[in-house]
Design a protein around this motif. Structure first.
Motif, PDB file in Angstrom:
ATOM      1  N   LEU A 285       0.820  -1.214   0.000  1.00 22.48           N
ATOM      2  CA  LEU A 285       0.000   0.000   0.000  1.00 22.48           C
ATOM      3  C   LEU A 285       0.851   1.261   0.000  1.00 22.48           C
ATOM      4  N   LYS A 286       2.057   1.190   0.586  1.00 20.47           N
ATOM      5  CA  LYS A 286       2.942   2.352   0.568  1.00 20.47           C
ATOM      6  C   LYS A 286       3.365   2.682  -0.854  1.00 20.47           C
ATOM      7  N   LYS A 287       3.525   1.652  -1.678  1.00 26.97           N
ATOM      8  CA  LYS A 287       3.946   1.860  -3.062  1.00 26.97           C
ATOM      9  C   LYS A 287       2.762   2.052  -4.002  1.00 26.97           C
ATOM     10  N   TYR A 288       1.575   1.776  -3.504  1.00 33.77           N
ATOM     11  CA  TYR A 288       0.360   1.869  -4.330  1.00 33.77           C
ATOM     12  C   TYR A 288       0.038   3.344  -4.580  1.00 33.77           C
ATOM     13  N   SER A 289       0.093   3.764  -5.822  1.00 28.81           N
ATOM     14  CA  SER A 289      -0.011   5.187  -6.158  1.00 28.81           C
ATOM     15  C   SER A 289      -1.365   5.548  -6.741  1.00 28.81           C
ATOM     16  N   LEU A 290      -1.539   6.840  -6.939  1.00 30.87           N
ATOM     17  CA  LEU A 290      -2.756   7.358  -7.563  1.00 30.87           C
ATOM     18  C   LEU A 290      -2.929   6.790  -8.966  1.00 30.87           C
ATOM     19  N   LYS A 291      -1.816   6.624  -9.675  1.00 30.67           N
ATOM     20  CA  LYS A 291      -1.890   6.070 -11.030  1.00 30.67           C
ATOM     21  C   LYS A 291      -2.307   4.600 -10.994  1.00 30.67           C
ATOM     22  N   ASP A 292      -1.788   3.836 -10.022  1.00 31.97           N
ATOM     23  CA  ASP A 292      -2.210   2.438  -9.885  1.00 31.97           C
ATOM     24  C   ASP A 292      -3.715   2.350  -9.628  1.00 31.97           C
ATOM     25  N   MET A 293      -4.207   3.249  -8.772  1.00 33.60           N
ATOM     26  CA  MET A 293      -5.637   3.275  -8.447  1.00 33.60           C
ATOM     27  C   MET A 293      -6.478   3.512  -9.691  1.00 33.60           C
ATOM     28  N   MET A 294      -5.985   4.367 -10.603  1.00 30.82           N
ATOM     29  CA  MET A 294      -6.764   4.708 -11.791  1.00 30.82           C
ATOM     30  C   MET A 294      -7.033   3.479 -12.660  1.00 30.82           C
ATOM     31  N   TYR A 295      -6.040   2.608 -12.782  1.00 25.32           N
ATOM     32  CA  TYR A 295      -6.226   1.430 -13.637  1.00 25.32           C
ATOM     33  C   TYR A 295      -7.213   0.443 -13.004  1.00 25.32           C
ATOM     34  N   LEU A 296      -7.175   0.300 -11.681  1.00 21.93           N
ATOM     35  CA  LEU A 296      -8.172  -0.544 -11.013  1.00 21.93           C
ATOM     36  C   LEU A 296      -9.561   0.081 -11.112  1.00 21.93           C
ATOM     37  N   ALA A 297      -9.633   1.411 -10.960  1.00 20.32           N
ATOM     38  CA  ALA A 297     -10.922   2.096 -11.044  1.00 20.32           C
ATOM     39  C   ALA A 297     -11.517   1.971 -12.445  1.00 20.32           C
ATOM     40  N   ASP A 298     -10.674   2.071 -13.464  1.00 22.66           N
ATOM     41  CA  ASP A 298     -11.154   1.926 -14.849  1.00 22.66           C
ATOM     42  C   ASP A 298     -11.724   0.533 -15.074  1.00 22.66           C
ATOM     43  N   LYS A 299     -11.024  -0.486 -14.609  1.00 25.14           N
ATOM     44  CA  LYS A 299     -11.504  -1.863 -14.758  1.00 25.14           C
ATOM     45  C   LYS A 299     -12.821  -2.064 -14.003  1.00 25.14           C
ATOM     46  N   SER A 300     -12.924  -1.448 -12.831  1.00 23.89           N
ATOM     47  CA  SER A 300     -14.123  -1.597 -12.008  1.00 23.89           C
ATOM     48  C   SER A 300     -15.321  -0.904 -12.646  1.00 23.89           C
ATOM     49  N   TRP A 301     -15.119   0.289 -13.209  1.00 21.87           N
ATOM     50  CA  TRP A 301     -16.215   1.013 -13.867  1.00 21.87           C
ATOM     51  C   TRP A 301     -16.684   0.279 -15.112  1.00 21.87           C
ATOM     52  N   LYS A 302     -15.736  -0.319 -15.833  1.00 24.60           N
ATOM     53  CA  LYS A 302     -16.116  -1.070 -17.030  1.00 24.60           C
ATOM     54  C   LYS A 302     -16.893  -2.339 -16.691  1.00 24.60           C
ATOM     55  N   SER A 303     -16.760  -2.819 -15.450  1.00 23.43           N
ATOM     56  CA  SER A 303     -17.470  -4.038 -15.055  1.00 23.43           C
ATOM     57  C   SER A 303     -18.948  -3.792 -14.772  1.00 23.43           C
ATOM     58  N   ILE A 304     -19.350  -2.509 -14.648  1.00 26.93           N
ATOM     59  CA  ILE A 304     -20.762  -2.187 -14.422  1.00 26.93           C
ATOM     60  C   ILE A 304     -21.514  -2.401 -15.732  1.00 26.93           C
ATOM     61  N   THR A 305     -22.463  -3.315 -15.726  1.00 27.73           N
ATOM     62  CA  THR A 305     -23.133  -3.721 -16.960  1.00 27.73           C
ATOM     63  C   THR A 305     -24.270  -2.777 -17.341  1.00 27.73           C
ATOM     64  N   ARG A 306     -24.699  -2.893 -18.588  1.00 30.01           N
ATOM     65  CA  ARG A 306     -25.833  -2.096 -19.074  1.00 30.01           C
ATOM     66  C   ARG A 306     -27.095  -2.411 -18.280  1.00 30.01           C
ATOM     67  N   SER A 307     -27.306  -3.679 -17.976  1.00 31.10           N
ATOM     68  CA  SER A 307     -28.518  -4.048 -17.235  1.00 31.10           C
ATOM     69  C   SER A 307     -28.508  -3.446 -15.834  1.00 31.10           C
ATOM     70  N   CYS A 308     -27.339  -3.406 -15.198  1.00 30.54           N
ATOM     71  CA  CYS A 308     -27.229  -2.790 -13.874  1.00 30.54           C
ATOM     72  C   CYS A 308     -27.579  -1.308 -13.940  1.00 30.54           C
ATOM     73  N   ILE A 309     -27.053  -0.638 -14.957  1.00 24.69           N
ATOM     74  CA  ILE A 309     -27.314   0.798 -15.107  1.00 24.69           C
ATOM     75  C   ILE A 309     -28.798   1.053 -15.344  1.00 24.69           C
ATOM     76  N   GLU A 310     -29.398   0.307 -16.250  1.00 23.01           N
ATOM     77  CA  GLU A 310     -30.810   0.536 -16.559  1.00 23.01           C
ATOM     78  C   GLU A 310     -31.707   0.178 -15.372  1.00 23.01           C
ATOM     79  N   ASN A 311     -31.350  -0.877 -14.647  1.00 20.31           N
ATOM     80  CA  ASN A 311     -32.121  -1.237 -13.448  1.00 20.31           C
ATOM     81  C   ASN A 311     -32.125  -0.097 -12.432  1.00 20.31           C
ATOM     82  N   CYS A 312     -30.961   0.531 -12.259  1.00 19.54           N
ATOM     83  CA  CYS A 312     -30.862   1.631 -11.282  1.00 19.54           C
ATOM     84  C   CYS A 312     -31.648   2.856 -11.745  1.00 19.54           C
TER      85      CYS A 312
END
Length: 434
Positions: free
Chosen positions: A280-307
């Motif tokens: 975690l000490k080496k885990y940077s803002l840039k590292d977080m961005m790539y995980l966040a991008d993968k996580s946002w892409k995992s939200i499906t169309r059906s999930c969005i429309e349901n909400c």
């Protein structure tokens, strides 16, 4: 003084305070005295007209008591919205929602497993409270998920040295407290949202007109200042205190993003050869961005429309809605034994429920902000110094070795094709350098 008065006006209107001309003039005189110690300034009608014209402020009528009745407003708003969309001729593809949410991107859960009778079972370590604010945006159909906007404290974090910011999967801005501000959202609206939305609607062969649904965050400027010159792209505000009840992104999309992000973070922590704290000490803002991008892409169309249907279903034609979670059950095996709590991801996210995404400023803070509009944001500390960018020849050598290794593995051919494209690009750059 003009900046201070405008910032004060935006903040008061965001919470629904009725503001008249005489109130604006009185506040201007108050700010002038605090800024310059001048008691001789008198805000005239001419000054007020110029101020309103400069900032696109107009007089509107307050409708009933909608701002003091959140439950009533939440129940009646979908019908009002439906009438508005029909009157303006917006389709579901042209209707968007954006919402902010804070994230402690390094913070671990505040519960742990422990050996029975362990005297140190309640001892922990200092939690890292580095936070960012995300702005998520998507349309009603789920066909268009915009690149999330991330707001951090650092203007130029060490992890971004030698990095082309346009190549990052997440758009990045900064503010003093990593909060949303009026300037940030206006810049995002005109430079990111409008071009991206126009490109999407053009691909769908639809007119380039759209409406963006926002909540009454104090940082959001008046609707008049968030629209294109032709008036075809504009914002529409939710009634006050209805976000948790009817805002689409708040009905599960953001929660699912945070669950996905923390699952990816746990996978990375487990796969690391270092201890959790060292990683975690080496885990940077840039590292977080790539995980966040993968996580946002995992939200499906059906999930969005349901909400969307869960929050504003009465505003749209009836459709089959499934409120069950879109979480992939195939991942469960990777987390067996991680926690005895079946809702460990939910409890992990509870610590961010009241995390602010915008600030309510006092008059003194507004004045200080107006006096120092270009002050540098606080730099976040980095555990590791920035590494030098590799030379092109080293990149070619490394990519050639990587390609030889990859071609000997049982992988999808598209991965090999992508690496070959990277190698061709590096070789081309090497020749250009020669």
């Amino acid at each position: 003084m003009d900046t201070a008065v405008y910032n004060w006006f935006v903040q008061e209107r965001a919470v629904g305070t009725p503001i008249s001309g005489p109130i604006v003039k009185a506040q201007a005189e108050k700010f002038c005295q605090k800024l310059n110690g001048d008691n001789n300034f008198a805000a005239s009608q001419g000054w007020l007209d110029c101020f309103k014209r400069c900032h696109g402020i107009s007089q509107v009528k307050i409708l009933g008591e909608i701002r003091s009745a959140d439950s009533e407003a939440a129940s009646t708003f979908p019908d009002d919205l439906k009438a508005y969309l029909e009157e303006e001729g917006f389709t579901e593809e042209q209707f968007y929602n954006a919402d902010e949410s804070g994230l402690y991107f390094k913070k671990l859960p505040d519960t742990t497993l422990a050996v029975k009778n362990d005297e140190k079972k309640s001892e922990g370590f200092k939690q890292d409270k580095n936070r960012v604010t995300f702005l998520f945006t998507c349309n009603k159909t789920g066909n268009h998920k915009l690149t999330p906007l991330c707001i951090g404290k650092s203007r130029q974090s060490c992890c971004f040295h030698h990095t082309n910011m346009k190549s990052l999967p997440i758009e990045y801005k900064n503010s003093k407290n990593a909060w949303m501000t009026g300037d940030v959202i206006k810049d995002w609206f005109f430079k990111s949202f409008v071009p991206s939305m126009r490109c999407h609607l053009c691909s769908k062969r639809l007119p380039e007109k759209a409406v963006l649904l926002l909540d009454n965050c104090p940082a959001h400027p008046p609707a008049e200042s968030l629209k294109t010159s032709d008036g075809n792209i504009k914002v529409f505000y939710l009634p006050k205190n209805t976000t948790s009840k009817i805002q689409p992104l708040d009905q599960g999309n953001i929660v699912n993003f945070k669950k996905a992000y923390r699952k990816e973070l746990v996978k990375e922590l487990v796969a690391s050869d270092n201890s959790i704290t060292d990683h975690l000490k080496k885990y940077s803002l840039k590292d977080m961005m790539y995980l966040a991008d993968k996580s946002w892409k995992s939200i499906t169309r059906s999930c969005i429309e349901n909400c969307w249907m869960k929050g504003l279903g009465d505003a749209f034609p009836p459709t089959e809605v499934n409120y069950t979670s879109d979480d992939d059950d195939d991942d469960d095996e990777e987390f067996q034994g991680f926690s005895t709590d079946e809702n460990w991801l939910d409890s992990w996210s509870e610590m961010e429920e009241d995390l602010p995404v915008a600030e309510t400023l006092t008059d003194e803070q507004i004045i200080a902000q107006a006096q120092e509009p270009d002050s540098e944001a606080e730099e976040e500390p980095e555990a590791e110094p920035a590494t030098l960018i590799p030379t092109t020849s080293k990149a070619v050598t490394a990519l050639t070795t990587s390609l030889a290794w990859l071609e000997a593995q049982d992988v999808d051919p598209i991965q090999t094709t992508q690496l070959r494209a990277m190698l061709r690009f590096a070789v081309k750059e090497q020749k250009n350098g020669m």
